[in-house]
Design an enzyme around this catalytic site. Sequence first.
Site, PDB file in Angstrom:
ATOM      1  N   ARG A   1     -59.957  16.152   1.321  1.00  0.00           N
ATOM      2  CA  ARG A   1     -58.586  16.397   0.881  1.00  0.00           C
ATOM      3  C   ARG A   1     -57.605  16.362   2.056  1.00  0.00           C
ATOM      4  O   ARG A   1     -56.468  15.903   1.918  1.00  0.00           O
ATOM      5  CB  ARG A   1     -58.493  17.735   0.144  1.00  0.00           C
ATOM      6  CG  ARG A   1     -57.098  17.985  -0.434  1.00  0.00           C
ATOM      7  CD  ARG A   1     -57.037  19.233  -1.281  1.00  0.00           C
ATOM      8  NE  ARG A   1     -57.587  19.005  -2.605  1.00  0.00           N
ATOM      9  CZ  ARG A   1     -58.693  19.583  -3.077  1.00  0.00           C
ATOM     10  NH1 ARG A   1     -59.356  20.422  -2.314  1.00  0.00           N
ATOM     11  NH2 ARG A   1     -59.136  19.330  -4.275  1.00  0.00           N
ATOM     12  N   ALA A   2     -58.036  16.822   3.223  1.00  0.00           N
ATOM     13  CA  ALA A   2     -57.145  16.825   4.387  1.00  0.00           C
ATOM     14  C   ALA A   2     -56.725  15.409   4.759  1.00  0.00           C
ATOM     15  O   ALA A   2     -55.552  15.168   5.090  1.00  0.00           O
ATOM     16  CB  ALA A   2     -57.839  17.503   5.567  1.00  0.00           C
TER      17      ALA A   2
END
Length: 697
Positions: free
Chosen positions: A275-276
């Site tokens: 997700r980062a």
Amino acid sequence: MSTRYPFTAVVGMDDLRLALLLNAVSPAVGGVLVRGEKGTAKSTAVRALAELLPAVPVVAGCRFSCDPASPDPGCPDGPHEAGPGAERPARMVELPVGASEDRLVGSLDIEKALAEGVKAFEPGLLADAHRGILYVDEVNLLHDHLIDLLLDAAAMGFSNVEREGVSVRHAARFLLVGTMNPEEGELRPQLLDRFGLTVEVAASRDPEQRVEVVRRRLAFEDDPAAFAARWADEEAALRGRIIAARALLPQVTLGDAVLLQIAATCAAFEVDGMRADIVMARTATALAAWAGRTEVTSEDVRQAALLALPHRRRRSPFDAPGLDEDKLDETLEQFKGEDPDPDPEPEPDGPDDGGPGDGGPGDGGPGGGGPDGGGIPPQGDGPAPEDVPAPEEAPVPEPAPQRAGAGERAAVKAAEPFRTKVLSVPGLGEGAAGRRSRARTEHGRTTGSTRPRGALTKLHLAATVQAAAPHQKARGRTGRGLVVRRDDLRQATREGREGNLVLFAVDASGSMAARQRMSAVKGAVLSLLLDAYQRRDKVGLVTFRGRDAEVALPPTSSVDAAAARLEQLPTGGRTPLSAGLLKAHDVLRVERLRDPSRRPLLVVVTDGRATGGRAAGDPVALAARAARLHAAEGTASVVVDCETGPVRLGLAGRLALELGGTAVTLDELRADAIAGLVRDVQAGQAGHAAQATRRAA
């Protein structure tokens, strides 16, 4: 309608304003978590953002804000035909910390659903926030079951409401913005990761900037409408820039070299999951669009990393969020390709300065003042403000370590924390949702049924049918449907887990002062604090040494604050055990008045020795008397026996008997220890009862 403080009138807080504006440009970034001390205008800035968002086209009469260009085929108010629709302002919906589940997701009329087969649905806050902002103030204090519902909606983009086979589903896509004061406790890692960006804010230490904050706030409170009018032009220009950046966003390209930098940065900082990487890519793209460029640069990647990674690097609640900027620069340089030449920025006063260039970087208008095109709102006091210097933000000062006085030794570092055994409060409580002790809760396994006292929230279907069945003939039932009356409805009773108040009473006297021993003791308490964090407890810290005891930390949800106080704790002097127990008794008495439903667990960390204090009399007898006060009130307690060496006096075990609790050694406290099974504090009740019998005899 009340007038909100203008976004462009907010002084300082460049990172916060930039993060909010980037989400306004690209809601796919995933929202903002604002961390900071109280009184730093976190809520003011967030509420002001809603006024800048463009109007939202909606299907007329739809309670779920369907887009007329592509209406939701599953909308409960549908089906809708595509058409021009209507426009309404973008909403900012606030989720109160104490909201109920039905208020968040909506509610069904169960009686109508059973008797008539009709889905009578009342939308909740998730429906109201669709295509707008969902704002949660003090998000770290939100109940776990609400967080789970919020996570599901944020991840899937829709909300499901189900009651015994009757289901309603509606779209719920929103910009999630939360504010929190870290002193009041940290967020669960799952929710932390759901926020696209995070920003740390603190009050400026620059006197001129603080004066400007006070001046503007007083002017706003004297005449909100006039103050807002002074900033109307700046607000309109900034709104126009957001619209222009949104229009440019689809044209922004993300080259392979930039993608490699993003992936390498996330790998270098060992963030979990992917997700980062995705958030960084979206943020960098939004930064380029905000600056009026169509290609992403390395500087965009750097700024995106500073906003998207710090909160994703925490491994425990005791880790301070942050990012090593030197390491970030080294990583970006190592994987640097050829940056595209950014589009030339329009001159602030140039003849062609219009559209997205209005209020551009350096013009002192909305969006101005930020480096490398990452513009932010102005610093002035009106339509033509004077610039207020924006000095480097002063770091939040660490609490000064306590000095070791006469007969005391300096604080030692704690040993590495470990996983502890489960310590729970006996009986069945009704406190705040958590993960420690058994309790009646809104969520958990169904254990029975009862008549609802108010609105029905959790239907017990079998009990309801059983209550209605004997009356069907008398009610004139002729068809297949069941005739259900209000008196037939039964509420399901459920059992789950609650969070408790874990109060630590730590012996810091000379008998505990051996450095290796105190390091192990602090490591044990740190381990219990980590366990308290995971189980959603409140924690407090009482220490005793010398001639008296003190409350080192009043009960709070911030376990990292307790860990900081513990780390600075010096040792030495006498052992006023009775004073420590009496101080703990006072703290618990006050907390019972404040929150009577939260049951306490007293954890006394000591070797059991008592060598006097301010009170006159036999120290051992005084300690026993103080312990019996806790036992008389039914306070669950555990004594962590810190006595070491080949010869042991067993004083901690005797103290546990007086408290009506149980004693565990440091070795037995470990979850992976061979000696000692998992202990509930109820184990000590039998010993206390036996002792009371002997006294009576």
